[in-house]
Design a protein around this motif. Structure first.
Motif, PDB file in Angstrom:
ATOM      1  N   MET A   1       0.842  -1.197   0.000  1.00  0.00           N
ATOM      2  CA  MET A   1       0.000   0.000   0.000  1.00  0.00           C
ATOM      3  C   MET A   1       0.881   1.252   0.000  1.00  0.00           C
ATOM      4  N   SER A   2       0.473   2.254  -0.777  1.00  0.00           N
ATOM      5  CA  SER A   2       1.256   3.480  -0.878  1.00  0.00           C
ATOM      6  C   SER A   2       1.281   4.216   0.452  1.00  0.00           C
ATOM      7  N   GLU A   3       2.374   4.897   0.664  1.00  0.00           N
ATOM      8  CA  GLU A   3       2.563   5.656   1.892  1.00  0.00           C
ATOM      9  C   GLU A   3       1.805   6.978   1.833  1.00  0.00           C
ATOM     10  N   THR A   4       1.135   7.331   2.943  1.00  0.00           N
ATOM     11  CA  THR A   4       0.448   8.619   3.027  1.00  0.00           C
ATOM     12  C   THR A   4       1.482   9.716   3.222  1.00  0.00           C
ATOM     13  N   ILE A   5       1.474  10.710   2.334  1.00  0.00           N
ATOM     14  CA  ILE A   5       2.461  11.784   2.407  1.00  0.00           C
ATOM     15  C   ILE A   5       1.867  13.061   3.008  1.00  0.00           C
ATOM     16  N   LEU A   6       0.544  13.227   2.895  1.00  0.00           N
ATOM     17  CA  LEU A   6      -0.104  14.426   3.421  1.00  0.00           C
ATOM     18  C   LEU A   6      -1.366  14.034   4.156  1.00  0.00           C
ATOM     19  N   ASN A   7      -1.488  14.518   5.379  1.00  0.00           N
ATOM     20  CA  ASN A   7      -2.664  14.205   6.193  1.00  0.00           C
ATOM     21  C   ASN A   7      -3.183  15.497   6.815  1.00  0.00           C
ATOM     22  N   VAL A   8      -4.408  15.854   6.476  1.00  0.00           N
ATOM     23  CA  VAL A   8      -5.008  17.104   6.962  1.00  0.00           C
ATOM     24  C   VAL A   8      -6.303  16.779   7.690  1.00  0.00           C
ATOM     25  N   LYS A   9      -6.420  17.281   8.934  1.00  0.00           N
ATOM     26  CA  LYS A   9      -7.644  17.081   9.718  1.00  0.00           C
ATOM     27  C   LYS A   9      -8.051  18.398  10.374  1.00  0.00           C
ATOM     28  N   GLY A  10      -9.297  18.765  10.161  1.00  0.00           N
ATOM     29  CA  GLY A  10      -9.844  19.937  10.835  1.00  0.00           C
ATOM     30  C   GLY A  10      -9.221  21.257  10.438  1.00  0.00           C
ATOM     31  N   LEU A  11      -8.799  21.402   9.187  1.00  0.00           N
ATOM     32  CA  LEU A  11      -8.182  22.658   8.745  1.00  0.00           C
ATOM     33  C   LEU A  11      -9.222  23.777   8.725  1.00  0.00           C
ATOM     34  N   THR A  12      -8.901  24.864   9.398  1.00  0.00           N
ATOM     35  CA  THR A  12      -9.812  26.004   9.512  1.00  0.00           C
ATOM     36  C   THR A  12      -9.045  27.285   9.203  1.00  0.00           C
ATOM     37  N   ILE A  13      -9.658  28.174   8.414  1.00  0.00           N
ATOM     38  CA  ILE A  13      -9.038  29.452   8.061  1.00  0.00           C
ATOM     39  C   ILE A  13     -10.028  30.573   8.345  1.00  0.00           C
ATOM     40  N   ASP A  14      -9.657  31.486   9.231  1.00  0.00           N
ATOM     41  CA  ASP A  14     -10.489  32.635   9.587  1.00  0.00           C
ATOM     42  C   ASP A  14      -9.774  33.920   9.192  1.00  0.00           C
ATOM     43  N   ILE A  15     -10.521  34.834   8.558  1.00  0.00           N
ATOM     44  CA  ILE A  15      -9.944  36.083   8.067  1.00  0.00           C
ATOM     45  C   ILE A  15     -10.669  37.269   8.707  1.00  0.00           C
ATOM     46  N   PRO A  16      -9.952  38.145   9.435  1.00  0.00           N
ATOM     47  CA  PRO A  16     -10.593  39.332  10.006  1.00  0.00           C
ATOM     48  C   PRO A  16     -11.032  40.283   8.885  1.00  0.00           C
ATOM     49  N   VAL A  17     -12.288  40.704   8.925  1.00  0.00           N
ATOM     50  CA  VAL A  17     -12.809  41.668   7.951  1.00  0.00           C
ATOM     51  C   VAL A  17     -13.548  42.767   8.706  1.00  0.00           C
ATOM     52  N   GLY A  18     -13.968  43.786   7.989  1.00  0.00           N
ATOM     53  CA  GLY A  18     -14.597  44.930   8.627  1.00  0.00           C
ATOM     54  C   GLY A  18     -15.828  44.581   9.448  1.00  0.00           C
ATOM     55  N   GLY A  19     -16.625  43.645   8.985  1.00  0.00           N
ATOM     56  CA  GLY A  19     -17.855  43.301   9.695  1.00  0.00           C
ATOM     57  C   GLY A  19     -17.715  42.175  10.700  1.00  0.00           C
ATOM     58  N   GLY A  20     -16.500  41.695  10.946  1.00  0.00           N
ATOM     59  CA  GLY A  20     -16.305  40.584  11.883  1.00  0.00           C
ATOM     60  C   GLY A  20     -15.235  39.637  11.387  1.00  0.00           C
ATOM     61  N   THR A  21     -15.539  38.345  11.401  1.00  0.00           N
ATOM     62  CA  THR A  21     -14.585  37.322  10.952  1.00  0.00           C
ATOM     63  C   THR A  21     -15.188  36.521   9.813  1.00  0.00           C
ATOM     64  N   LEU A  22     -14.428  36.409   8.731  1.00  0.00           N
ATOM     65  CA  LEU A  22     -14.849  35.581   7.606  1.00  0.00           C
ATOM     66  C   LEU A  22     -14.337  34.165   7.828  1.00  0.00           C
ATOM     67  N   HIS A  23     -15.267  33.226   7.995  1.00  0.00           N
ATOM     68  CA  HIS A  23     -14.898  31.819   8.224  1.00  0.00           C
ATOM     69  C   HIS A  23     -14.739  31.145   6.862  1.00  0.00           C
ATOM     70  N   ALA A  24     -13.597  31.395   6.235  1.00  0.00           N
ATOM     71  CA  ALA A  24     -13.402  31.021   4.837  1.00  0.00           C
ATOM     72  C   ALA A  24     -13.306  29.518   4.613  1.00  0.00           C
ATOM     73  N   VAL A  25     -12.653  28.803   5.532  1.00  0.00           N
ATOM     74  CA  VAL A  25     -12.515  27.343   5.449  1.00  0.00           C
ATOM     75  C   VAL A  25     -12.808  26.790   6.834  1.00  0.00           C
ATOM     76  N   ARG A  26     -13.630  25.735   6.899  1.00  0.00           N
ATOM     77  CA  ARG A  26     -14.083  25.254   8.202  1.00  0.00           C
ATOM     78  C   ARG A  26     -13.968  23.731   8.307  1.00  0.00           C
ATOM     79  N   GLY A  27     -12.974  23.301   9.058  1.00  0.00           N
ATOM     80  CA  GLY A  27     -12.854  21.904   9.463  1.00  0.00           C
ATOM     81  C   GLY A  27     -12.782  20.884   8.357  1.00  0.00           C
ATOM     82  N   ILE A  28     -11.913  21.085   7.368  1.00  0.00           N
ATOM     83  CA  ILE A  28     -11.854  20.119   6.273  1.00  0.00           C
ATOM     84  C   ILE A  28     -10.802  19.047   6.542  1.00  0.00           C
ATOM     85  N   ASP A  29     -11.087  17.843   6.069  1.00  0.00           N
ATOM     86  CA  ASP A  29     -10.213  16.676   6.256  1.00  0.00           C
ATOM     87  C   ASP A  29      -9.927  16.027   4.902  1.00  0.00           C
ATOM     88  N   PHE A  30      -8.676  15.651   4.685  1.00  0.00           N
ATOM     89  CA  PHE A  30      -8.341  14.814   3.541  1.00  0.00           C
ATOM     90  C   PHE A  30      -6.936  14.267   3.723  1.00  0.00           C
TER      91      PHE A  30
END
Length: 332
Positions: A1-30
């Motif tokens: 079986m091929s070796e796993t080279i990249l493992n991502v769990k719960g990736l979240t990206i928040d960006i401060p904007v004028g009206g608050g926080t932009l939750h651009a990416v929320r909890g992605i896994d692959f």
């Protein structure tokens, strides 16, 4: 079986904007194994490019990136120092950017920019680096490659600049390539050649590739695995054959209805559409973000959305466990 080279769990990206926080990416896994091609697909603004830039450590300091796990071959990417990331970028991880004119430096020749990474990360002479640059330019379909090394980005067409970017990403034979719409500026014939080249190199060199696109035709040709992204979330993931053969999430089905399918779509028949617009991700984001555009939405779509897995390699986020349509009485 091929070796796993990249493992991502719960990736979240928040960006401060004028009206608050932009939750651009929320909890992605692959995850991604050597020799695999993962296609992240979705409409513009869904967070595909932000995800790739976060993994490469190329987002601004004001942007908050967090994850339970973001490991590249044993290296925790989000905890790595700037020096560690510089040693990875270009050598073991490379990125092909969507717009080459803003990625190539107008003050340096094509040759200087191609050879830079190899001279920095590999113990080679300028002659060896130049030979490698010429070889890769020829592989990506650029004629008179040797003479191109002395040219500047503005002297090349958009298609040629994109091919230079692809050659640049391959200079050090990286283990992971992230390709963000790598064939946008190319015509259909060259697009197919470049995609085949990238996939062949992945297989031949045991690399892994994340291909970011909104073109499902491209995905069907090259992907081993597919991750369908909508408004910052992965709504469906799985082996390409399973996602295309039995799409479970309403958004995935909507995307597939928007493209003609050989043998299924009648000549002259209207293609499907997805009504509405992507909702704002500023402030609190709750429930299914696709519910305002979904003809299968029910009241429970406003609450917690479970993840279902019809198979070991296929999962989706929806209140409808079997992917079946809601009844008229249930719809909101």
């Amino acid at each position: 079986m091929s070796e796993t080279i990249l493992n991502v769990k719960g990736l979240t990206i928040d960006i401060p904007v004028g009206g608050g926080t932009l939750h651009a990416v929320r909890g992605i896994d692959f995850d991604l194994k050597r020799g695999e091609v993962l296609c992240i697909v979705g409409e513009s603004g869904s967070g595909k490019s932000l995800t790739s830039l976060a993994l490469m450590g190329l987002l601004g300091k004001r942007i908050k990136v967090s994850a339970e796990q973001a490991d590249f071959d044993g290296t925790a990417l989000l905890q790595a120092s700037p020096r560690e990331m510089r040693s990875l970028r270009g050598a073991r991880m490379s990125m092909i950017f969507q717009e080459p004119m803003t990625s190539l430096n107008p003050a340096y020749t094509i040759g200087d920019q191609l050879m830079e990474a190899m001279l920095l990360h590999r113990q080679v002479s300028r002659a060896e680096a130049r030979a490698r640059a010429v070889d890769l330019l020829e592989k990506v379909g650029i004629t008179a490659a040797g003479s191109r090394l002395g040219q500047y980005p503005h002297q090349l067409s958009g298609g040629l600049r994109q091919r230079v970017m692809i050659a640049m990403a391959l200079m050090c034979e990286p283990e992971l390539i992230i390709a963000d719409e790598p064939t946008t500026a190319l015509d259909v014939t060259i697009q197919a050649q470049i995609l085949r080249l990238l996939v062949d190199l992945v297989r031949e060199m045991g690399m892994a590739m994340i291909l970011i696109t909104h073109d499902l035709g491209v995905v069907a040709r090259v992907a081993d695995k597919v991750a369908v992204m909508y408004a910052g979330e992965l709504v469906e993931t799985g082996a390409a054959a399973e996602v295309f053969g039995a799409p479970m999430h309403p958004y995935t089905r909507g995307l597939l209805r928007c493209i003609p399918q050989p043998g299924k779509t009648a000549r002259g028949a209207p293609l499907g559409t997805i009504p509405g617009i992507v909702p704002s991700l500023v402030g609190e984001v709750a429930g299914c973000v696709f519910r305002t555009r979904c003809d299968e939405a029910v009241e429970t779509c406003r609450g917690r959305i479970p993840r279902h897995g019809p198979g070991e390699t296929h999962s989706f986020r929806c209140v409808h466990e079997t992917g079946a349509k809601a009844t008229e009485k249930e719809r909101v």
